[in-house]
Structures are given as C-alpha cells and as structure tokens.
Write an enzyme that holds these catalytic residues in place. Structure first.
Site, PDB file in Angstrom:
ATOM      1  N   VAL A  13       0.817  -1.227   0.000  1.00  0.00           N
ATOM      2  CA  VAL A  13       0.000   0.000   0.000  1.00  0.00           C
ATOM      3  C   VAL A  13       0.845   1.271   0.000  1.00  0.00           C
ATOM      4  O   VAL A  13       0.315   2.372  -0.185  1.00  0.00           O
ATOM      5  CB  VAL A  13      -0.971   0.085   1.210  1.00  0.00           C
ATOM      6  N   THR A  16       6.671   1.762   2.664  1.00  0.00           N
ATOM      7  CA  THR A  16       8.058   2.200   2.461  1.00  0.00           C
ATOM      8  C   THR A  16       8.074   3.591   1.821  1.00  0.00           C
ATOM      9  O   THR A  16       8.864   4.454   2.212  1.00  0.00           O
ATOM     10  CB  THR A  16       8.814   1.192   1.553  1.00  0.00           C
ATOM     11  N   LYS A  37      13.139  -1.778   9.827  1.00  0.00           N
ATOM     12  CA  LYS A  37      12.192  -2.740   9.259  1.00  0.00           C
ATOM     13  C   LYS A  37      12.472  -3.991  10.086  1.00  0.00           C
ATOM     14  O   LYS A  37      13.408  -4.748   9.774  1.00  0.00           O
ATOM     15  CB  LYS A  37      12.486  -2.949   7.761  1.00  0.00           C
ATOM     16  N   GLU A 109       8.997   0.564  10.015  1.00  0.00           N
ATOM     17  CA  GLU A 109       8.044   0.077   9.013  1.00  0.00           C
ATOM     18  C   GLU A 109       7.588  -1.337   9.357  1.00  0.00           C
ATOM     19  O   GLU A 109       8.395  -2.236   9.601  1.00  0.00           O
ATOM     20  CB  GLU A 109       8.661   0.076   7.600  1.00  0.00           C
TER      21      GLU A 109
HETATM   22  N1  ATP Z   1       2.449   7.530  -4.171  1.00  0.00           N
HETATM   23  C1  ATP Z   1       3.120   6.696  -4.944  1.00  0.00           C
HETATM   24  N2  ATP Z   1       3.489   7.062  -6.197  1.00  0.00           N
HETATM   25  C2  ATP Z   1       4.189   6.221  -6.991  1.00  0.00           C
HETATM   26  N3  ATP Z   1       4.576   4.977  -6.630  1.00  0.00           N
HETATM   27  C3  ATP Z   1       4.220   4.557  -5.409  1.00  0.00           C
HETATM   28  C4  ATP Z   1       3.484   5.379  -4.505  1.00  0.00           C
HETATM   29  N4  ATP Z   1       3.280   4.669  -3.373  1.00  0.00           N
HETATM   30  C5  ATP Z   1       3.841   3.483  -3.561  1.00  0.00           C
HETATM   31  N5  ATP Z   1       4.405   3.398  -4.787  1.00  0.00           N
HETATM   32  C6  ATP Z   1       5.091   2.233  -5.376  1.00  0.00           C
HETATM   33  O1  ATP Z   1       4.250   1.096  -5.167  1.00  0.00           O
HETATM   34  C7  ATP Z   1       5.023  -0.037  -4.792  1.00  0.00           C
HETATM   35  C8  ATP Z   1       4.581  -0.531  -3.408  1.00  0.00           C
HETATM   36  O2  ATP Z   1       4.858   0.499  -2.448  1.00  0.00           O
HETATM   37  P1  ATP Z   1       5.686   0.194  -1.139  1.00  0.00           P
HETATM   38  O3  ATP Z   1       6.860  -0.688  -1.439  1.00  0.00           O
HETATM   39  O4  ATP Z   1       5.961   1.476  -0.468  1.00  0.00           O
HETATM   40  O5  ATP Z   1       4.593  -0.653  -0.334  1.00  0.00           O
HETATM   41  P2  ATP Z   1       4.760  -1.353   1.075  1.00  0.00           P
HETATM   42  O6  ATP Z   1       3.468  -1.192   1.798  1.00  0.00           O
HETATM   43  O7  ATP Z   1       5.979  -0.856   1.738  1.00  0.00           O
HETATM   44  O8  ATP Z   1       4.956  -2.880   0.658  1.00  0.00           O
HETATM   45  P3  ATP Z   1       5.521  -4.083   1.585  1.00  0.00           P
HETATM   46  O9  ATP Z   1       4.315  -4.644   2.278  1.00  0.00           O
HETATM   47  O10 ATP Z   1       6.101  -5.018   0.564  1.00  0.00           O
HETATM   48  O11 ATP Z   1       6.543  -3.528   2.517  1.00  0.00           O
HETATM   49  C9  ATP Z   1       6.490   0.416  -4.837  1.00  0.00           C
HETATM   50  O12 ATP Z   1       7.009   0.116  -6.107  1.00  0.00           O
HETATM   51  C10 ATP Z   1       6.401   1.926  -4.658  1.00  0.00           C
HETATM   52  O13 ATP Z   1       7.477   2.635  -5.214  1.00  0.00           O
HETATM   53 MG    MG Z   2       7.654  -1.890   2.352  1.00  0.00          MG
END
Ligand code: ATP
Ligand code: MG
Length: 202
Positions: A13, A16, A37, A109
């Site tokens: 979502v 990160t 993390k 995180e």
């Molecule tokens: N606002 C945004 N604009 C563009 N890309 C985004 C945005 N938010 C997230 N992303 C992209 O979407 C993907 C998933 O986001 P992210 O890795 O932050 O999720 P996460 O919740 O940390 O996932 P995980 O559960 O695997 O840790 C990544 O490739 C990230 O760069």
């Molecule tokens: Mg993440």
C-alpha cells in the site's frame, strides 16, 4: 517524538514510500531520523531496509535496521515454519533500543498489515503494542479503502494502540471514491487524514 510505527491496510500500500516521504520531511525540520524494518521476508537484494538505508544515507548497520531476515516471500510465521527457523524477537527489541537512543525519531516500518502473524500467537499489532510507538496507518486512496482502514483501526484500538494519523496514498484522480474517502474515513474513525499523496509517475 520517539517515533512512529508505519503500518498499512495491506502489503504494497506504500508503507516504504510513506516512510521515506516522512523521514525526508522530518529531516528538513532538522530532526535526526532513524528507520527500522524489524522483519523482512523475501529476496535480500534491495529490500525495504536496504532501500531506506541507501536513500536516507544512514550509517546504522543493516542488522540493526533489519534485525530479522527471512528469505521466503511470505508472512513471517509461515516463512519461519517452512524454513524450520525458530523466530526470536529479542534482536528486534535490542536494535529498537539502540536506534531509538541514537536518533531523535525512529520510523519503524511494519510487515504487511496489522494482523500479519509473526509467530503462531503474535501478530504485527502485538509488536506495535510492545514497541510502544503510536501507529501511522497507510491506506490506499481509492475504492475498497474504507473497509480496510476501518478494520485496521478497529484491530489497533482493540489493543489500545494510539493512532497518530492515517495517510491516504496513491491518488490517481480516476476513481470517484477518491473524492469521498477522506471525509468518510475521518468521520467514521475520528482520526485525522494526516496526508494525501499523489501517485507519482516515474
Ligand atoms: N504515491 C506513490 N506514487 C508512486 N509509486 C508509489 C506510490 N506509493 C507506492 N508506490 C510504489 O508502489 C510499490 C509498493 O509500495 P511500497 O513498497 O511502499 O509498499 P509497502 O506497503 O511498503 O509494501 P511491503 O508490504 O512489501 O513492505 C512500490 O514500487 C512503490 O514505489
Ligand atoms: Mg515496504
């Protein structure tokens, strides 16, 4: 400001993404920001911990930023079961203690969402409670987010975890619900939407 536990309504979502965004924002305010993390699962190559360490130019060793790494891309409980590895949480608490003493503010995180099992009888929500940090909930901007956000808030409140705010992430201006979600979520939870982040095209 001891820090925040950045949790989310699901995996992918934007936890990160929001952790980096918030760290950069707080750094501009002159704060020394650390990240953690506690558990990463999946290939080690450029995982969340390594990514955040690199982007924020952190000198902390990777084994403090990410004390537990499991190679299978699963929730920690099934990953540790399949790997026949017994998880001990003590490295998380000792790394947390060291890093929170070193930095003004620590952004931790989470792993997936709040009901992700770390052990058979220990969920991410239990870890948030034990670390004693307020939670920041990252939720998707569009359709489906009301249900996921309310479920997350309910699970956190059941454990008396303070929720500092909600971040709605990934506004694309294509989904009608993006226009109404903020108001509805604030009204039904009483928690402020701390930020609304656009989907950034690369
Ligand atoms: N606002 C945004 N604009 C563009 N890309 C985004 C945005 N938010 C997230 N992303 C992209 O979407 C993907 C998933 O986001 P992210 O890795 O932050 O999720 P996460 O919740 O940390 O996932 P995980 O559960 O695997 O840790 C990544 O490739 C990230 O760069
Ligand atoms: Mg993440």
């Amino acid at each position: 400001m001891p820090g925040f536990f950045i949790t989310g309504t699901d995996t992918g979502v934007g936890k990160t993404y929001v952790t980096l965004w918030l760290a950069e924002l707080l750094k501009k305010e002159g704060l020394d920001i650390g990240v953690m993390k506690p558990i990463s699962c999946g290939p080690q190559k450029e995982n969340d911990a390594l990514y955040l360490k690199r982007k924020l130019k952190l000198k902390d060793p990777i084994n403090l930023i990410n004390p537990i790494h499991l190679s299978l891309p699963l929730a920690p409980y099934p990953a540790s079961q399949l790997q026949k590895k017994k998880l001990s949480l003590s490295p998380i608490f000792s790394a947390f203690h060291k890093l929170s003493n070193k930095h003004d503010c620590l952004l931790v995180e989470g792993i997936g969402g709040v009901m992700v099992p770390i052990k058979r009888d220990y969920l991410v929500a239990d870890l948030i409670k034990d670390l004693g940090l307020p939670a920041l909930v990252v939720a998707r901007a569009g359709l489906g987010t009301i249900n996921h956000t309310l479920l997350t808030v309910e699970a956190l409140r059941k454990r008396k975890i303070r929720i500092a705010g909600i971040v709605l992430n990934g506004f694309k201006r294509k989904d009608l619900s993006e226009r109404t979600n903020t108001e509805v979520i604030e009204e039904l939870t009483g928690i402020p939407i701390m930020a609304k982040l656009k989907w950034q095209k690369r």
